[in-house]
Scaffold this motif. Structure first.
Motif, mmCIF file in Angstrom:
data_model
loop_
_atom_site.group_PDB
_atom_site.id
_atom_site.type_symbol
_atom_site.label_atom_id
_atom_site.label_comp_id
_atom_site.label_asym_id
_atom_site.label_seq_id
_atom_site.Cartn_x
_atom_site.Cartn_y
_atom_site.Cartn_z
ATOM 1 N N GLU A 184 0.853 -1.185 0.000
ATOM 2 C CA GLU A 184 0.000 0.000 0.000
ATOM 3 C C GLU A 184 0.892 1.239 0.000
ATOM 4 O OE1 GLU A 184 -1.638 1.128 4.172
ATOM 5 O OE2 GLU A 184 -1.665 -1.084 4.085
ATOM 6 N N TRP A 185 0.356 2.352 -0.462
ATOM 7 C CA TRP A 185 1.133 3.581 -0.550
ATOM 8 C C TRP A 185 0.184 4.762 -0.674
ATOM 9 C CZ3 TRP A 185 0.953 -0.280 -4.224
ATOM 10 C CH2 TRP A 185 0.241 0.014 -5.388
ATOM 11 N N THR A 186 0.722 5.940 -0.370
ATOM 12 C CA THR A 186 0.027 7.200 -0.616
ATOM 13 C C THR A 186 0.680 7.843 -1.828
ATOM 14 O OG1 THR A 186 -0.469 7.521 1.738
ATOM 15 C CG2 THR A 186 -0.555 9.469 0.335
ATOM 16 N N VAL A 187 -0.122 8.316 -2.752
ATOM 17 C CA VAL A 187 0.431 8.942 -3.961
ATOM 18 C C VAL A 187 1.202 10.199 -3.560
ATOM 19 C CG1 VAL A 187 -0.111 10.022 -6.179
ATOM 20 C CG2 VAL A 187 -1.426 8.030 -5.404
ATOM 21 N N PRO A 188 2.487 10.304 -3.927
ATOM 22 C CA PRO A 188 3.289 11.469 -3.538
ATOM 23 C C PRO A 188 2.706 12.773 -4.089
ATOM 24 C CG PRO A 188 4.685 9.720 -4.449
ATOM 25 C CD PRO A 188 3.267 9.332 -4.721
ATOM 26 N N THR A 189 2.757 13.817 -3.269
ATOM 27 C CA THR A 189 2.308 15.137 -3.712
ATOM 28 C C THR A 189 3.493 16.069 -3.979
ATOM 29 O OG1 THR A 189 2.003 15.703 -1.376
ATOM 30 C CG2 THR A 189 0.044 15.040 -2.625
ATOM 31 N N GLY A 190 4.680 15.488 -4.029
ATOM 32 C CA GLY A 190 5.863 16.279 -4.343
ATOM 33 C C GLY A 190 7.118 15.438 -4.211
ATOM 34 N N GLY A 191 8.245 16.011 -4.671
ATOM 35 C CA GLY A 191 9.530 15.352 -4.493
ATOM 36 C C GLY A 191 9.827 14.275 -5.512
ATOM 37 N N PHE A 247 10.151 10.716 -4.445
ATOM 38 C CA PHE A 247 10.088 9.409 -3.795
ATOM 39 C C PHE A 247 8.651 8.969 -3.550
ATOM 40 C CE2 PHE A 247 13.719 11.853 -2.103
ATOM 41 C CZ PHE A 247 14.744 11.143 -2.705
ATOM 42 N N VAL A 248 8.489 7.637 -3.486
ATOM 43 C CA VAL A 248 7.228 7.052 -3.031
ATOM 44 C C VAL A 248 7.548 6.097 -1.894
ATOM 45 C CG1 VAL A 248 7.311 5.229 -4.814
ATOM 46 C CG2 VAL A 248 5.138 5.817 -3.724
ATOM 47 N N TRP A 249 6.729 6.136 -0.847
ATOM 48 C CA TRP A 249 6.930 5.396 0.402
ATOM 49 C C TRP A 249 5.968 4.217 0.388
ATOM 50 C CZ3 TRP A 249 10.543 4.999 3.811
ATOM 51 C CH2 TRP A 249 10.321 4.759 5.162
ATOM 52 N N ILE A 250 6.498 3.019 0.374
ATOM 53 C CA ILE A 250 5.712 1.809 0.123
ATOM 54 C C ILE A 250 5.707 0.912 1.364
ATOM 55 C CG2 ILE A 250 5.488 -0.222 -1.362
ATOM 56 C CD1 ILE A 250 7.279 1.287 -3.420
ATOM 57 N N LYS A 251 4.519 0.523 1.800
ATOM 58 C CA LYS A 251 4.397 -0.432 2.908
ATOM 59 C C LYS A 251 4.115 -1.820 2.338
ATOM 60 C CE LYS A 251 2.115 -1.432 7.271
ATOM 61 N NZ LYS A 251 1.088 -1.016 8.263
ATOM 62 N N VAL A 252 4.959 -2.779 2.692
ATOM 63 C CA VAL A 252 4.826 -4.146 2.180
ATOM 64 C C VAL A 252 3.936 -4.946 3.125
ATOM 65 C CG1 VAL A 252 6.045 -6.241 1.512
ATOM 66 C CG2 VAL A 252 7.122 -4.006 1.152
ATOM 67 N N HIS A 253 2.902 -5.539 2.578
ATOM 68 C CA HIS A 253 2.007 -6.377 3.382
ATOM 69 C C HIS A 253 2.658 -7.723 3.687
ATOM 70 C CE1 HIS A 253 -1.705 -4.094 1.631
ATOM 71 N NE2 HIS A 253 -1.138 -3.445 2.626
ATOM 72 N N GLY A 254 2.467 -8.193 4.908
ATOM 73 C CA GLY A 254 2.901 -9.540 5.266
ATOM 74 C C GLY A 254 4.391 -9.703 5.474
ATOM 75 N N VAL A 255 5.147 -8.617 5.463
ATOM 76 C CA VAL A 255 6.592 -8.683 5.720
ATOM 77 C C VAL A 255 6.893 -7.641 6.804
ATOM 78 C CG1 VAL A 255 8.916 -8.492 4.775
ATOM 79 C CG2 VAL A 255 7.063 -9.357 3.337
ATOM 80 N N SER A 256 7.153 -8.098 7.995
ATOM 81 C CA SER A 256 7.339 -7.159 9.111
ATOM 82 C C SER A 256 8.680 -6.441 9.051
ATOM 83 C CB SER A 256 7.218 -7.899 10.452
ATOM 84 O OG SER A 256 8.205 -8.910 10.543
ATOM 85 N N ASP A 257 9.659 -7.053 8.373
ATOM 86 C CA ASP A 257 10.973 -6.429 8.253
ATOM 87 C C ASP A 257 11.524 -6.703 6.854
ATOM 88 O OD1 ASP A 257 13.829 -5.810 8.487
ATOM 89 O OD2 ASP A 257 13.427 -5.665 10.625
ATOM 90 N N VAL A 258 11.740 -5.634 6.090
ATOM 91 C CA VAL A 258 12.116 -5.786 4.678
ATOM 92 C C VAL A 258 13.630 -5.772 4.463
ATOM 93 C CG1 VAL A 258 9.981 -4.692 3.882
ATOM 94 C CG2 VAL A 258 12.020 -3.273 4.260
ATOM 95 N N TYR A 259 14.413 -5.592 5.516
ATOM 96 C CA TYR A 259 15.844 -5.351 5.341
ATOM 97 C C TYR A 259 16.537 -6.487 4.583
ATOM 98 C CZ TYR A 259 20.567 -3.723 6.252
ATOM 99 O OH TYR A 259 21.849 -3.280 6.097
ATOM 100 N N ASP A 260 16.431 -7.705 5.090
ATOM 101 C CA ASP A 260 17.115 -8.832 4.434
ATOM 102 C C ASP A 260 16.547 -9.098 3.047
ATOM 103 O OD1 ASP A 260 18.844 -9.212 6.517
ATOM 104 O OD2 ASP A 260 17.629 -10.757 7.493
ATOM 105 N N MET A 261 15.251 -8.940 2.918
ATOM 106 C CA MET A 261 14.617 -9.162 1.615
ATOM 107 C C MET A 261 15.247 -8.254 0.552
ATOM 108 S SD MET A 261 10.608 -8.582 0.531
ATOM 109 C CE MET A 261 10.730 -6.794 0.388
ATOM 110 N N LEU A 262 15.445 -6.975 0.895
ATOM 111 C CA LEU A 262 15.992 -6.020 -0.070
ATOM 112 C C LEU A 262 17.503 -6.123 -0.208
ATOM 113 C CD1 LEU A 262 13.945 -2.807 0.807
ATOM 114 C CD2 LEU A 262 13.584 -4.338 -1.130
ATOM 115 N N MET A 263 18.194 -6.182 0.931
ATOM 116 C CA MET A 263 19.651 -6.067 0.929
ATOM 117 C C MET A 263 20.362 -7.369 0.582
ATOM 118 S SD MET A 263 19.902 -2.915 1.431
ATOM 119 C CE MET A 263 21.673 -2.720 1.620
ATOM 120 N N SER A 264 19.631 -8.466 0.601
ATOM 121 C CA SER A 264 20.234 -9.747 0.227
ATOM 122 C C SER A 264 19.610 -10.268 -1.069
ATOM 123 C CB SER A 264 20.058 -10.762 1.354
ATOM 124 O OG SER A 264 20.563 -12.022 0.973
ATOM 125 N N ARG A 265 18.360 -10.676 -0.980
ATOM 126 C CA ARG A 265 17.722 -11.290 -2.146
ATOM 127 C C ARG A 265 17.396 -10.260 -3.230
ATOM 128 N NH1 ARG A 265 16.534 -13.934 2.364
ATOM 129 N NH2 ARG A 265 14.785 -12.634 3.033
#
Length: 433
Positions: free
Chosen positions: A343-350, A352-370
Motif C-alpha cells: 500500500e502507498w500514498t500517492v506522492p504530492t511532491g519530491g 520518492f514514493v513510500w511503500i508499505k509491504v504487506h505480510g513482511v514485518s521487516d524488509v531489510y534482508d529481503m531487499l539487501m540480500s535477495r
C-alpha cells in the motif's frame, strides 16, 4: 517579532566561537569601495591560469565569466557569500515568501542544504538533548544527530505530513514529566521537518497543518528547522505557505537549495534565519571552510541575472512537471504489479514514493540480500526511522533517474521478490509448527 532569547537555543560550544579578524577585514574590503588593503592574504589573480569560462545552456544562452567577474569567481569572498548573489537571493526570498519582519532576518550561502542543516544542528544541540523530528525523517539529518547521542522524538506522519495533534500530545506529556521531575526530563528546543515533497514519504503539508504546527512551536518556544529542498517540486495546484512566510515570532531557520532544480554538483544552498542565528553560523563557517564555493556562486548569480525572475520560475515549473509525469508513470506501474502486495500514498511532491509491504514485518534482508541478487535496489525504511533498530515494513523508491522501462521492470521484480518472501515466511512458520 517576539522577544526571543536566542541564547537559549545556542549551545555552550557554539557560543564560544569568535570572529576571525582576517575574515572581518575581507568583509569590509567588499563592503567599502576604494579601500587600499594590505591586510588580506589573498593570492593575486594574475597568477591564475584561467582567461575565460563559458557555459552553454540548453536553451542556447551562454554564460561568460571573464575579466573582473572571473577574478571574483576564483578568489576568496566574505563568509556570508558572494555579495551580488546574496543581494539577489534576499530579493528572491522576499518576493517568493514575503516573510514578516524581514529586517530582523539575514541569509548565508552554504555548500548544499546538508551543510546548513549540519551547522544549524551543531549550533543548537548538546550531547543527549531531545530533538523533535518527523518520523520517518531524512536520513541525512539522523546522521548529523547521531554523534550527539540525541534523543530523537519521532512524530509520526499521516498522508498530510507530520501530525500536529501527535506533536502536541508529545509536548504536553514532556511538560508534565518536566514539572513532576523538577526539570529532570528535558524539553526539546528544536523541531526538524521537511514539509514539501518530504523525503522519504513524498507528502506535502497543507497550509492549515503548517499553521497548527507553527502555533504549537510558539507555545512551547521551539526553533523550527524548515528543510525545504523540494519547495518547487510539489504537484499541488497552489503553493503551500512556507513556515518562513508564517513566522511572525522569528523562530524559523529555513534551508533552501538549488541542488534538485539546477545542479547537485554546484552545491548551491542558503539559510534564512534571525540575524543572531545567521551570525553564529557565519562564525562556524569561518572556522571550517571560510566560505562556500565562489565559482558556484558567481555562476549562479550570472545565470539568475541572465534569465531574470520570470524565466527562472519557468524553469522551476518545467522541473515540477517533469517529476510529476515520472510520479504518474511510477504509480501506474505500481498499480499494475504491487496492488494487493503493498500500500502507498500517492506522492504530492519530491522524487520518492513510500511503500508499505504487506505480510513482511521487516524488509531489510529481503531487499539487501535477495533484492540485490535480482538486480534491483530500493532503500529499506529503517534508514529513515527515528529508531532504525526496529523492524520496518516500508521501502523508499525513487522515480527521479531510472527510465520508464527500468521502473516498470523494477516494480515487476519487486512484486516477485515480495511473493518469494511470503513463501519463505510460510515455510519458516510451517517448520516451527
Amino acid at each position: 517579532m517576539a522577544s526571543i532569547d536566542y541564547n537559549y537555543f545556542i549551545s555552550p560550544h557554539a557560543s564560544r566561537r569568535r570572529p576571525a579578524l582576517t575574515r572581518e577585514l575581507t568583509k569590509r574590503a567588499y563592503a567599502v569601495k576604494d579601500t587600499i588593503s594590505l591586510a588580506e592574504g589573498m593570492p593575486n589573480e594574475v597568477t591564475f591560469p584561467f582567461e575565460k569560462m563559458q557555459i552553454l545552456m540548453k536553451d542556447g544562452t551562454t554564460l561568460t565569466l571573464q575579466g573582473q567577474q572571473l577574478h571574483a569567481a576564483l578568489q576568496y569572498i566574505p563568509t556570508q557569500g558572494y555579495p551580488p548573489l546574496v543581494k539577489t537571493l534576499k530579493e528572491f526570498m522576499q518576493k517568493v515568501h514575503q516573510p514578516p519582519n524581514w529586517q530582523d532576518r539575514d541569509l548565508i550561502v552554504t555548500n548544499g542544504s546538508q551543510d546548513g542543516i549540519s551547522k544549524s544542528i551543531e549550533l543548537c544541540i548538546q550531547e543527549g538533548d531531545p530533538v523533535l523530528v518527523q518520523n520517518p525523517l531524512y536520513t541525512g539529518t539522523e546522521i548529523v544527530l547521531k554523534p550527539f547521542k540525541a534523543e530523537l522524538i519521532g512524530i509520526d506522519h499521516d498522508q498530510y505530513g507530520m501530525s500536529a495533534q501527535k506533536l502536541l500530545d508529545v509536548l504536553e506529556d514532556r511538560k508534565a514529566k518536566y514539572t513532576e521531575e523538577g526539570g529532570g526530563c528535558k524539553m526539546p528546543k528544536v523541531l526538524y521537518l521537511n514539509p514539501t515533497g518530504s523525503n522519504p514519504t513524498g507528502t506535502t503539508m497543507p497550509a492549515e497543518r503548517r499553521r497548527e504546527i507553527y502555533n504549537i512551536c510558539c507555545k512551547y518556544n521551539i526553533l523550527i528547522l524548515e528543510d525545504d529542498a523540494y519547495c518547487f517540486m510539489h504537484f499541488l495546484d497552489e503553493n503551500p505557505p512556507s513556515f518562513l512566510s508564517l513566522d511572525t515570532e522569528g523562530r524559523v531557520v529555513r534551508f533552501d537549495s538549488l541542488s534538485k532544480v539546477l545542479s547537485s554538483g554546484l552545491r548551491m544552498a542558503w539559510i534564512t534565519a534571525p540575524k543572531q542565528i545567521i551570525a553564529n553560523i557565519e562564525l562556524h563557517i569561518q572556522s571550517s571552510y571560510l566560505h562556500s564555493s565562489t565559482l558556484s556562486q558567481v555562476i549562479t548569480e550570472n545565470l539568475l541575472q541572465t534569465w531574470g525572475h520570470d524565466k527562472f520560475m519557468e524553469h522551476l515549473n518545467f522541473v515540477k512537471k517533469y517529476y510529476k509525469a515520472r510520479r504518474d508513470l511510477t504509480i501506474v506501474s505500481m498499480e499494475r504489479h504491487l496492488k494487493g502486495l503493498c500500500e502507498w500514498t500517492v506522492p504530492t511532491g519530491g522524487m520518492f514514493v513510500w511503500i508499505k509491504v504487506h505480510g513482511v514485518s521487516d524488509v531489510y534482508d529481503m531487499l539487501m540480500s535477495r533484492g540485490l541478487k535480482k538486480g534491483i535496489t530500493f532503500v529499506p525504511g529503517h534508514a529513515f526511522m527515528a529508531d532504525p533498530t526496529k523492524a520496518c515494513s516500508y521501502i523508499r523508491a525513487s522515480y527521479s533517474k531510472a527510465s520508464p522501462k527500468q521502473i516498470e521492470k523494477a516494480m515487476k521484480l519487486l512484486a516477485e521478490l515480495i511473493r518469494e518472501e511470503h513463501l519463505l515466511l510460510r515455510r519458516k512458520l510451517d517448520n516451527c509448527t
